[in-house]
Design an enzyme around this catalytic site. Structure first.
Site, PDB file in Angstrom:
ATOM      1  CG  ASP A   1      -2.075   0.914   1.138  1.00 19.75           C
ATOM      2  OD1 ASP A   1      -2.334   1.436   0.034  1.00 19.75           O
ATOM      3  OD2 ASP A   1      -2.729   1.144   2.170  1.00 19.75           O
TER       4      ASP A   1
ATOM      5  CG  HIS B   1       0.230   2.028  -9.325  1.00 20.36           C
ATOM      6  ND1 HIS B   1      -0.024   1.652  -8.034  1.00 20.36           N
ATOM      7  CD2 HIS B   1      -0.860   2.732  -9.724  1.00 20.36           C
ATOM      8  CE1 HIS B   1      -1.217   2.107  -7.659  1.00 20.36           C
ATOM      9  NE2 HIS B   1      -1.736   2.770  -8.664  1.00 20.36           N
TER      10      HIS B   1
ATOM     11  CG  LEU C   1      10.257 -16.828  -3.038  1.00 15.93           C
ATOM     12  CD1 LEU C   1       9.635 -16.838  -1.626  1.00 15.93           C
ATOM     13  CD2 LEU C   1      10.857 -15.446  -3.315  1.00 15.93           C
TER      14      LEU C   1
END
Ligand code: FPP
Length: 240
Positions: A16, A33, A134
């Site tokens: 956020d 973004h 991962l």
């Protein structure tokens, strides 16, 4: 960094603050973004190098579709560009970021065009023959409530007349083989889950930092893990 004695197996990230980060610099929100996408890559590398096995990133929620059209368009363009770019860099051996990393997407992907779904499946398959340290889940058009409803409906249509259980819901989530998150990190100071991994985060530890996502660094990640490693998880029981 003092002590990390307990590394979480799965961390969820609520990324956020991209908009506020850009606005504070007098730049359009989409600039935030783009910076956020670079942070995403840095944090993927950090997670892998710190020994985290799973990381889920909340990139676009079902509710984000209510944003102004030009912001949604900018985000979709960013995902398209990123998808192409990630695919090309992995295929040509031009990136270390995704070495030993598997990427998956979770969410209602039927919302996206056939072309976008094709690049999603290309990316999901690209490291399938490699050793994976991962697993990264990118939550796209994702909503926790939507995921639970979808899981129940899938179970009911495959098992007419049967009763739904916790196990049957867990088995019908978007990524049933991914363990529940141990830690949820939210940037930009808010203290809510915003419909993220609702089912899976029942016993997750929550960590909030005021840092906006584009500024979130490996050091901030280590601070979150350090805080996590000092907590006593009880899972409804009592402290030992
Ligand atoms: C929240 O910030 C962020 C989003 C809605 C989009 C998150 C997307 C990225 C970080 C890009 C990720 C890219 C890839 C390739 C996974 P906000 O716009 O709500 O910020 P604000 O609360 O300050 O307005």
């Amino acid at each position: 960094m003092t002590d990390i004695s307990d590394i979480p197996a799965h961390i969820g990230f609520i990324m956020d603050g991209n908009g506020r980060w850009a606005t504070a610099k007098g730049m359009p929100r989409k600039f935030g973004h783009e910076a956020g996408a670079r942070t995403f890559e840095n944090i993927v590398e950090s997670c892998r190098d710190l020994g985290i096995r799973y990381a889920t990133f909340y990139a676009f929620s079902t509710e984000n579709k209510s944003r102004p059209k030009d912001e949604i368009d900018a985000l979709m363009l960013l995902f398209d560009r990123y998808a192409d770019d990630i695919f090309r860099r992995i295929k040509n051996g031009e990136t270390k970021t995704y070495e030993n990393v598997r990427i998956r997407f979770v969410g209602d992907l039927s919302y996206f065009s056939e072309k976008r779904r094709k690049s999603i499946s290309d990316i999901e398959n690209i490291n399938s023959d490699k050793e994976i340290r991962l697993t990264v889940c990118i939550a796209l058009n994702y909503g926790g409530r939507n995921e639970i409803v979808n899981a129940v409906n899938r179970f009911i249509s495959a098992n007419p007349g049967k009763t739904v259980s916790e196990k049957s819901i867990s088995e019908n989530l978007y990524a049933p083989d991914v363990p529940d998150p141990d830690l949820i990190i939210r940037t930009a100071g808010e203290m809510r889950l915003s419909n993220f991994l609702l089912w899976q985060s029942a016993y997750a530890e929550f960590y909030a930092t005021p840092v906006f996502w584009p500024d979130f660094s490996e050091n901030d990640l280590k601070k979150a893990i350090e805080s996590y490693s000092k907590r006593t998880r009880k899972f409804g029981g009592i402290s030992k």
